[in-house]
Design a protein around this motif. Structure first.
Motif, short mmCIF file in Angstrom:
data_model
loop_
_atom_site.label_atom_id
_atom_site.label_comp_id
_atom_site.label_asym_id
_atom_site.label_seq_id
_atom_site.Cartn_x
_atom_site.Cartn_y
_atom_site.Cartn_z
N MET A 1 56.94 -34.81 -13.50
CA MET A 1 56.30 -34.06 -14.56
C MET A 1 56.61 -34.73 -15.89
N SER A 2 55.64 -34.79 -16.79
CA SER A 2 55.82 -35.41 -18.09
C SER A 2 56.77 -34.57 -18.94
N GLU A 3 57.31 -35.21 -20.00
CA GLU A 3 58.21 -34.49 -20.92
C GLU A 3 57.51 -33.30 -21.55
N SER A 4 56.26 -33.46 -22.00
CA SER A 4 55.58 -32.33 -22.64
C SER A 4 55.28 -31.24 -21.63
N GLY A 5 55.02 -31.63 -20.39
CA GLY A 5 54.81 -30.65 -19.33
C GLY A 5 56.07 -29.84 -19.09
N LYS A 6 57.24 -30.51 -19.15
CA LYS A 6 58.52 -29.80 -18.97
C LYS A 6 58.72 -28.75 -20.05
N ALA A 7 58.43 -29.11 -21.30
CA ALA A 7 58.61 -28.17 -22.41
C ALA A 7 57.66 -26.99 -22.28
N ASN A 8 56.41 -27.24 -21.95
CA ASN A 8 55.44 -26.15 -21.77
C ASN A 8 55.83 -25.26 -20.61
N ASP A 9 56.32 -25.87 -19.51
CA ASP A 9 56.76 -25.10 -18.36
C ASP A 9 57.94 -24.20 -18.73
N LEU A 10 58.87 -24.75 -19.52
CA LEU A 10 60.03 -23.98 -19.97
C LEU A 10 59.59 -22.80 -20.82
N LEU A 11 58.66 -23.01 -21.73
CA LEU A 11 58.16 -21.92 -22.57
C LEU A 11 57.52 -20.83 -21.73
N ALA A 12 56.80 -21.22 -20.69
CA ALA A 12 56.11 -20.25 -19.85
C ALA A 12 57.10 -19.37 -19.08
N GLN A 13 58.33 -19.85 -18.89
CA GLN A 13 59.32 -19.11 -18.10
C GLN A 13 60.12 -18.10 -18.92
N ILE A 14 59.99 -18.14 -20.22
CA ILE A 14 60.74 -17.21 -21.06
C ILE A 14 60.18 -15.82 -20.83
N PRO A 15 61.04 -14.90 -20.37
CA PRO A 15 60.54 -13.56 -20.09
C PRO A 15 59.95 -12.90 -21.33
N LYS A 16 58.83 -12.26 -21.13
CA LYS A 16 58.18 -11.53 -22.23
C LYS A 16 58.24 -10.05 -21.89
N GLY A 17 58.39 -9.27 -22.89
CA GLY A 17 58.46 -7.84 -22.67
C GLY A 17 58.43 -7.12 -23.99
N GLU A 18 58.51 -5.83 -23.91
CA GLU A 18 58.44 -5.03 -25.12
C GLU A 18 59.80 -4.82 -25.75
N LYS A 19 60.88 -5.14 -25.00
CA LYS A 19 62.21 -4.93 -25.55
C LYS A 19 62.51 -5.96 -26.62
N ASP A 71 80.96 -28.46 -24.29
CA ASP A 71 80.41 -29.21 -25.41
C ASP A 71 78.92 -29.49 -25.25
N ASP A 72 78.33 -28.99 -24.18
CA ASP A 72 76.93 -29.28 -23.88
C ASP A 72 76.03 -28.10 -24.22
N TYR A 73 74.81 -28.43 -24.65
CA TYR A 73 73.81 -27.42 -25.02
C TYR A 73 72.65 -27.47 -24.03
N PHE A 74 72.11 -26.29 -23.75
CA PHE A 74 71.02 -26.16 -22.79
C PHE A 74 69.98 -25.18 -23.31
N LEU A 75 68.74 -25.40 -22.91
CA LEU A 75 67.72 -24.36 -22.99
C LEU A 75 67.66 -23.79 -21.59
N ILE A 76 67.70 -22.47 -21.50
CA ILE A 76 67.87 -21.85 -20.20
C ILE A 76 66.93 -20.66 -20.03
N GLU A 80 65.37 -22.07 -14.79
CA GLU A 80 65.51 -23.48 -15.15
C GLU A 80 66.52 -23.65 -16.28
N LYS A 81 67.28 -24.74 -16.20
CA LYS A 81 68.28 -25.08 -17.20
C LYS A 81 68.13 -26.56 -17.52
N VAL A 82 67.82 -26.88 -18.80
CA VAL A 82 67.64 -28.27 -19.20
C VAL A 82 68.57 -28.58 -20.36
N GLY A 83 69.11 -29.79 -20.35
CA GLY A 83 70.01 -30.22 -21.40
C GLY A 83 69.26 -30.72 -22.62
N ILE A 84 69.81 -30.40 -23.80
CA ILE A 84 69.27 -30.90 -25.06
C ILE A 84 70.44 -31.45 -25.88
#
Length: 189
Positions: A1-19, A71-76, A80-84
């Motif tokens: 998967m391309s780098e931009s595809g990874k970022a879009n996929d990560l965004l799609a996985q962020i739970p959405k809700g009313e809370k 000492d490591d940072y991740f978007l999670i 999925e968990k990816v290092g940044i």
């Protein structure tokens, strides 16, 4: 998967809700999926594939799913968990609002992603000194173990508010917020 595809996929996985509130990233333990080419510069600018992310709503969304392990940072996300890379701290405290004075003073900071943080027991201020230059680097705890670098102009405002206080047999210059004294520099004896 391309780098931009990874970022879009990560965004799609962020739970959405009313809370309202932040996602419980501290509870999520998905498999590590590798590093992506995302970096947060010392000035708080987010880069993806070497290009600044110009859409603030996207940066704000990513900022809600950042976690630091050691000492490591991740978007999670839950799956999925990816290092940044983070050059210094993931956030920058850009403004300071002062309410009251003396020990009843409250310091209210606003970050580069519009988080409002009131310095106090849960959100301490600390100042590190560069080992080579002795230049101060002030930080504010935002949440969990994530800090904001306090912008130089904001630090100068804090210095203007600073008062001396004896602490553990030494004299410190520091600021009060929410009933807590935060040393920002030792005064000569």
């Amino acid at each position: 998967m391309s780098e931009s595809g990874k970022a879009n996929d990560l965004l799609a996985q962020i739970p959405k809700g009313e809370k309202k509130g932040l996602p419980p990233v501290h509870l999520w333990n998905p498999d590590f999926c590798g590093d992506i080419d995302m970096r947060i510069a010392r000035d708080g600018t987010w880069y993806y594939l070497g290009t600044p992310i110009g859409r603030k709503p996207m940066v704000k969304l990513f900022s809600t799913i950042i976690r630091r392990d050691g000492d490591d940072y991740f978007l999670i996300t839950p799956v999925e968990k990816v290092g940044i890379r983070v050059d210094d701290a993931p956030f920058v405290a850009l403004t300071l609002q002062v309410e009251g004075e003396g020990e009843r003073q409250v310091l209210r900071f606003m970050s580069n992603v519009d988080d409002e943080i009131v310095a106090g027991e849960e959100h301490p201020i600390r100042v590190m000194l560069d080992k080579d230059t002795a230049e101060p680097a002030p930080y504010l705890r935002v949440r969990g173990n994530l800090d904001a670098l306090i912008h130089r102009n904001v630090f100068y405002q804090m210095v203007e508010l600073a008062v001396p206080r004896d602490q553990d047999g030494e004299c410190w210059l520091g600021v009060w917020s929410s009933g807590v004294f935060f040393p920002i520099g030792r005064l000569p004896a």
